[in-house]
Design a protein around this motif. Sequence first.
Motif, PDB file in Angstrom:
ATOM      1  N   ILE A 163       2.118   3.381  -4.495  1.00  0.00           N
ATOM      2  CA  ILE A 163       1.057   3.866  -3.625  1.00  0.00           C
ATOM      3  C   ILE A 163      -0.261   3.228  -4.048  1.00  0.00           C
ATOM      4  O   ILE A 163      -0.683   3.346  -5.199  1.00  0.00           O
ATOM      5  CB  ILE A 163       0.947   5.407  -3.703  1.00  0.00           C
ATOM      6  N   ALA A 164      -0.869   2.530  -3.112  1.00  0.00           N
ATOM      7  CA  ALA A 164      -2.207   1.951  -3.275  1.00  0.00           C
ATOM      8  C   ALA A 164      -2.376   1.147  -4.566  1.00  0.00           C
ATOM      9  O   ALA A 164      -3.220   1.462  -5.394  1.00  0.00           O
ATOM     10  CB  ALA A 164      -3.258   3.044  -3.177  1.00  0.00           C
ATOM     11  N   PRO A 165      -1.616   0.055  -4.737  1.00  0.00           N
ATOM     12  CA  PRO A 165      -1.737  -0.728  -5.966  1.00  0.00           C
ATOM     13  C   PRO A 165      -3.035  -1.516  -6.107  1.00  0.00           C
ATOM     14  O   PRO A 165      -3.397  -1.913  -7.204  1.00  0.00           O
ATOM     15  CB  PRO A 165      -0.540  -1.667  -5.915  1.00  0.00           C
ATOM     16  N   TYR A 166      -3.741  -1.756  -5.010  1.00  0.00           N
ATOM     17  CA  TYR A 166      -5.001  -2.492  -4.981  1.00  0.00           C
ATOM     18  C   TYR A 166      -4.833  -3.844  -5.681  1.00  0.00           C
ATOM     19  O   TYR A 166      -3.952  -4.605  -5.321  1.00  0.00           O
ATOM     20  CB  TYR A 166      -6.133  -1.654  -5.560  1.00  0.00           C
ATOM     21  N   CYS A 167      -5.653  -4.157  -6.682  1.00  0.00           N
ATOM     22  CA  CYS A 167      -5.621  -5.471  -7.349  1.00  0.00           C
ATOM     23  C   CYS A 167      -4.755  -5.493  -8.600  1.00  0.00           C
ATOM     24  O   CYS A 167      -4.598  -6.540  -9.218  1.00  0.00           O
ATOM     25  CB  CYS A 167      -7.032  -5.888  -7.748  1.00  0.00           C
ATOM     26  N   THR A 168      -4.225  -4.367  -8.980  1.00  0.00           N
ATOM     27  CA  THR A 168      -3.430  -4.315 -10.210  1.00  0.00           C
ATOM     28  C   THR A 168      -2.125  -3.551  -9.974  1.00  0.00           C
ATOM     29  O   THR A 168      -1.947  -2.437 -10.462  1.00  0.00           O
ATOM     30  CB  THR A 168      -4.226  -3.654 -11.358  1.00  0.00           C
ATOM     31  N   VAL A 203       5.297  -0.929  -0.619  1.00  0.00           N
ATOM     32  CA  VAL A 203       3.882  -0.677  -0.879  1.00  0.00           C
ATOM     33  C   VAL A 203       3.320   0.181   0.251  1.00  0.00           C
ATOM     34  O   VAL A 203       3.438  -0.158   1.422  1.00  0.00           O
ATOM     35  CB  VAL A 203       3.079  -1.996  -0.997  1.00  0.00           C
ATOM     36  N   MET A 204       2.697   1.303  -0.141  1.00  0.00           N
ATOM     37  CA  MET A 204       2.059   2.207   0.811  1.00  0.00           C
ATOM     38  C   MET A 204       0.568   2.263   0.511  1.00  0.00           C
ATOM     39  O   MET A 204       0.171   2.286  -0.650  1.00  0.00           O
ATOM     40  CB  MET A 204       2.654   3.604   0.702  1.00  0.00           C
ATOM     41  N   ASP A 205      -0.224   2.287   1.568  1.00  0.00           N
ATOM     42  CA  ASP A 205      -1.678   2.376   1.401  1.00  0.00           C
ATOM     43  C   ASP A 205      -2.282   2.961   2.666  1.00  0.00           C
ATOM     44  O   ASP A 205      -1.667   2.917   3.729  1.00  0.00           O
ATOM     45  CB  ASP A 205      -2.264   0.986   1.132  1.00  0.00           C
ATOM     46  N   VAL A 206      -3.482   3.475   2.549  1.00  0.00           N
ATOM     47  CA  VAL A 206      -4.178   3.986   3.734  1.00  0.00           C
ATOM     48  C   VAL A 206      -4.807   2.853   4.528  1.00  0.00           C
ATOM     49  O   VAL A 206      -5.220   3.057   5.663  1.00  0.00           O
ATOM     50  CB  VAL A 206      -5.252   5.044   3.393  1.00  0.00           C
ATOM     51  N   TYR A 207      -4.874   1.660   3.933  1.00  0.00           N
ATOM     52  CA  TYR A 207      -5.461   0.499   4.599  1.00  0.00           C
ATOM     53  C   TYR A 207      -4.431  -0.605   4.760  1.00  0.00           C
ATOM     54  O   TYR A 207      -3.522  -0.750   3.941  1.00  0.00           O
ATOM     55  CB  TYR A 207      -6.642  -0.067   3.795  1.00  0.00           C
ATOM     56  N   ASP A 208      -4.623  -1.427   5.776  1.00  0.00           N
ATOM     57  CA  ASP A 208      -3.788  -2.611   5.946  1.00  0.00           C
ATOM     58  C   ASP A 208      -4.261  -3.667   4.938  1.00  0.00           C
ATOM     59  O   ASP A 208      -5.363  -3.568   4.394  1.00  0.00           O
ATOM     60  CB  ASP A 208      -3.887  -3.140   7.387  1.00  0.00           C
ATOM     61  N   ILE A 230      -8.021 -10.750  -6.342  1.00  0.00           N
ATOM     62  CA  ILE A 230      -7.777 -10.506  -4.925  1.00  0.00           C
ATOM     63  C   ILE A 230      -6.432 -11.096  -4.512  1.00  0.00           C
ATOM     64  O   ILE A 230      -5.726 -10.537  -3.671  1.00  0.00           O
ATOM     65  CB  ILE A 230      -8.938 -11.039  -4.070  1.00  0.00           C
ATOM     66  N   SER A 231      -6.031 -12.183  -5.142  1.00  0.00           N
ATOM     67  CA  SER A 231      -4.735 -12.790  -4.822  1.00  0.00           C
ATOM     68  C   SER A 231      -3.564 -11.898  -5.249  1.00  0.00           C
ATOM     69  O   SER A 231      -2.437 -12.095  -4.799  1.00  0.00           O
ATOM     70  CB  SER A 231      -4.614 -14.165  -5.467  1.00  0.00           C
ATOM     71  N   LEU A 232      -3.814 -10.930  -6.098  1.00  0.00           N
ATOM     72  CA  LEU A 232      -2.763 -10.017  -6.553  1.00  0.00           C
ATOM     73  C   LEU A 232      -2.522  -8.870  -5.575  1.00  0.00           C
ATOM     74  O   LEU A 232      -1.566  -8.108  -5.739  1.00  0.00           O
ATOM     75  CB  LEU A 232      -3.109  -9.451  -7.931  1.00  0.00           C
ATOM     76  N   ILE A 233      -3.383  -8.748  -4.575  1.00  0.00           N
ATOM     77  CA  ILE A 233      -3.211  -7.687  -3.586  1.00  0.00           C
ATOM     78  C   ILE A 233      -1.967  -7.994  -2.764  1.00  0.00           C
ATOM     79  O   ILE A 233      -1.846  -9.057  -2.165  1.00  0.00           O
ATOM     80  CB  ILE A 233      -4.459  -7.567  -2.685  1.00  0.00           C
ATOM     81  N   GLU A 234      -1.047  -7.060  -2.780  1.00  0.00           N
ATOM     82  CA  GLU A 234       0.225  -7.265  -2.092  1.00  0.00           C
ATOM     83  C   GLU A 234       0.143  -6.845  -0.638  1.00  0.00           C
ATOM     84  O   GLU A 234      -0.716  -6.052  -0.247  1.00  0.00           O
ATOM     85  CB  GLU A 234       1.309  -6.447  -2.791  1.00  0.00           C
ATOM     86  N   ASP A 235       1.072  -7.383   0.156  1.00  0.00           N
ATOM     87  CA  ASP A 235       1.177  -6.936   1.533  1.00  0.00           C
ATOM     88  C   ASP A 235       1.581  -5.466   1.542  1.00  0.00           C
ATOM     89  O   ASP A 235       2.365  -5.023   0.699  1.00  0.00           O
ATOM     90  CB  ASP A 235       2.199  -7.766   2.299  1.00  0.00           C
ATOM     91  N   VAL A 236       1.042  -4.739   2.482  1.00  0.00           N
ATOM     92  CA  VAL A 236       1.340  -3.318   2.617  1.00  0.00           C
ATOM     93  C   VAL A 236       2.504  -3.163   3.588  1.00  0.00           C
ATOM     94  O   VAL A 236       2.479  -3.707   4.689  1.00  0.00           O
ATOM     95  CB  VAL A 236       0.086  -2.561   3.116  1.00  0.00           C
ATOM     96  N   ASP A 237       3.526  -2.442   3.156  1.00  0.00           N
ATOM     97  CA  ASP A 237       4.700  -2.233   4.002  1.00  0.00           C
ATOM     98  C   ASP A 237       4.498  -1.063   4.964  1.00  0.00           C
ATOM     99  O   ASP A 237       4.999  -1.092   6.084  1.00  0.00           O
ATOM    100  CB  ASP A 237       5.934  -1.975   3.132  1.00  0.00           C
TER     101      ASP A 237
END
Length: 102
Positions: A24-29, A42-47, A66-73
């Motif tokens: 949930i919400a991994p952001y940059c790490t 990956v779940m997040d409140v934002y695309d 920023i390159s570590l930000i994963e696609d949100v499923d």
Amino acid sequence: MAQKSDRMSELRKYIRKGELGIEIAPYCTPIAPKNDGYQTIVMDVYDPETIRKRASQDSTIEAEKISLIEDVDVVGDASDIAALNKLARTDQPISCVVSSHN
């Protein structure tokens, strides 16, 4: 930096790469990044585009992070994780749920 690495190692020792998990919400790490072989929903409140834009506007975040930000499923509020898991459309058992940025 060693302290952060120790924290990640401690968390990851409970996560198996061959088993499906939710982050949930991994952001940059991310704790269980797909690029490292983890099977993660990956779940997040934002695309992902919004997340990357917000991160690029945050002066405390290094550009390479920023390159570590994963696609949100699945986009949605993790307070109803059961409903979000249905959106992920998986019938595989979930072995773990991790969240460190909430």
